[in-house]
Scaffold this motif. Sequence first.
Motif, PDB file in Angstrom:
ATOM      1  N   VAL A  20       3.376 -11.508   6.793  1.00  0.00           N
ATOM      2  CA  VAL A  20       4.282 -12.280   5.945  1.00  0.00           C
ATOM      3  C   VAL A  20       5.669 -11.650   5.884  1.00  0.00           C
ATOM      4  O   VAL A  20       6.659 -12.315   5.590  1.00  0.00           O
TER       5      VAL A  20
ATOM      6  N   VAL B 208      -5.516 -12.488   5.613  1.00  0.00           N
ATOM      7  CA  VAL B 208      -6.388 -11.316   5.613  1.00  0.00           C
ATOM      8  C   VAL B 208      -7.856 -11.689   5.433  1.00  0.00           C
ATOM      9  O   VAL B 208      -8.739 -11.140   6.110  1.00  0.00           O
TER      10      VAL B 208
ATOM     11  N   THR C 213      -1.599  -0.727   4.343  1.00  0.00           N
ATOM     12  CA  THR C 213      -0.873  -1.296   3.207  1.00  0.00           C
ATOM     13  C   THR C 213       0.272  -0.388   2.765  1.00  0.00           C
ATOM     14  O   THR C 213       1.386  -0.855   2.515  1.00  0.00           O
TER      15      THR C 213
ATOM     16  N   ARG D  65       3.003  -6.834  -3.609  1.00  0.00           N
ATOM     17  CA  ARG D  65       1.732  -7.368  -3.152  1.00  0.00           C
ATOM     18  C   ARG D  65       0.673  -6.282  -3.128  1.00  0.00           C
ATOM     19  O   ARG D  65      -0.480  -6.517  -3.149  1.00  0.00           O
TER      20      ARG D  65
ATOM     21  N   HIS E 108       7.547  -7.992  -1.665  1.00  0.00           N
ATOM     22  CA  HIS E 108       6.641  -7.530  -0.622  1.00  0.00           C
ATOM     23  C   HIS E 108       5.940  -6.255  -1.073  1.00  0.00           C
ATOM     24  O   HIS E 108       4.773  -6.047  -0.803  1.00  0.00           O
TER      25      HIS E 108
ATOM     26  N   GLN F 264      -1.205 -14.156   1.998  1.00  0.00           N
ATOM     27  CA  GLN F 264      -1.990 -12.988   2.388  1.00  0.00           C
ATOM     28  C   GLN F 264      -3.485 -13.280   2.316  1.00  0.00           C
ATOM     29  O   GLN F 264      -4.265 -12.759   3.120  1.00  0.00           O
TER      30      GLN F 264
ATOM     31  N   SER G 165      -3.466  -8.081   9.410  1.00  0.00           N
ATOM     32  CA  SER G 165      -2.528  -9.187   9.150  1.00  0.00           C
ATOM     33  C   SER G 165      -1.780  -9.066   7.839  1.00  0.00           C
ATOM     34  O   SER G 165      -1.015  -9.959   7.481  1.00  0.00           O
ATOM     35  N   PHE G 166      -1.968  -7.955   7.110  1.00  0.00           N
ATOM     36  CA  PHE G 166      -1.224  -7.765   5.866  1.00  0.00           C
ATOM     37  C   PHE G 166       0.283  -7.744   6.121  1.00  0.00           C
ATOM     38  O   PHE G 166       1.079  -8.112   5.257  1.00  0.00           O
ATOM     39  N   GLU G 167       0.672  -7.327   7.317  1.00  0.00           N
ATOM     40  CA  GLU G 167       2.088  -7.159   7.645  1.00  0.00           C
ATOM     41  C   GLU G 167       2.769  -8.445   8.089  1.00  0.00           C
ATOM     42  O   GLU G 167       3.998  -8.486   8.204  1.00  0.00           O
TER      43      GLU G 167
END
Length: 250
Positions: A233, A40, A72, A250, A247, A36, A229-231
């Motif tokens: 992974v 991110v 988030t 995080r 998940h 992350q 881009s948090f999503e």
Amino acid sequence: MSTTTSAQLAAAEAPLQQHSAALRKELGLGDLIFAQIVLVMIPDAFGTAAKAGASHTVFWLLGIGFFFVPLTLVVVHLNRLMPLEGGLYEWSRLAFNDRLGFLTAWNVWLFNAIYCACIGVLTVTFVSYALGPRMLWIAENKGIVVAASITLIAALLLLAHLGLSVGKWVINAGSTMTLFALVVLVCMPLFHILRGMHPDYHPLRLIMPSLELSDLSIFAKMIFFGLTSFEFVAIFAGECRDPGRIHAAR
């Protein structure tokens, strides 16, 4: 969520859970945290934020409060509800239909394909700056750029073939170097202050930005390049140990 909806969702998830069960569980909580950071914390966005001047702090706070935090919360909720390999495009498919799931997956693939196409240009440009003014010519040399692109894309293909058992260590190393670079950048002004330079250094002034189009453009770029881009992974949920828990953690 109603009992009927939960049952329908569980039935739709069953084939995916069977597929995920066959995958090797290479990623733990620490690996996801490092991933992350790479995804991110994009240093390019910091340069964009600098164009906002002293009002960048307010922009960051607004972006975090009204975009990153809601994002988030949604991602954590969906990860708990559907900890599936494929992440956001499986969520789209199950929530809507196969067509929207495909379009989501296609957009993710296209984004990564375009990003990989730029990797040679970016790497050569960064290296030329790091080596000093005398080496700026290599960023304009098409042969070097093409060779760097082919080499780096081949290396990425090799890592993808080897799997996350190897790839996660590359990500962890990249994350560590990113954090080191950011710490150096944050601390450099402090050394100047100790030497008597820039005594009026105030990096976190809360100055309200103007509503000019240029400032709004900078704010949008900060959000979409520095707070997304948090999503991503979650795409590897099937290769995580206990994906619903880690998940969410995080």
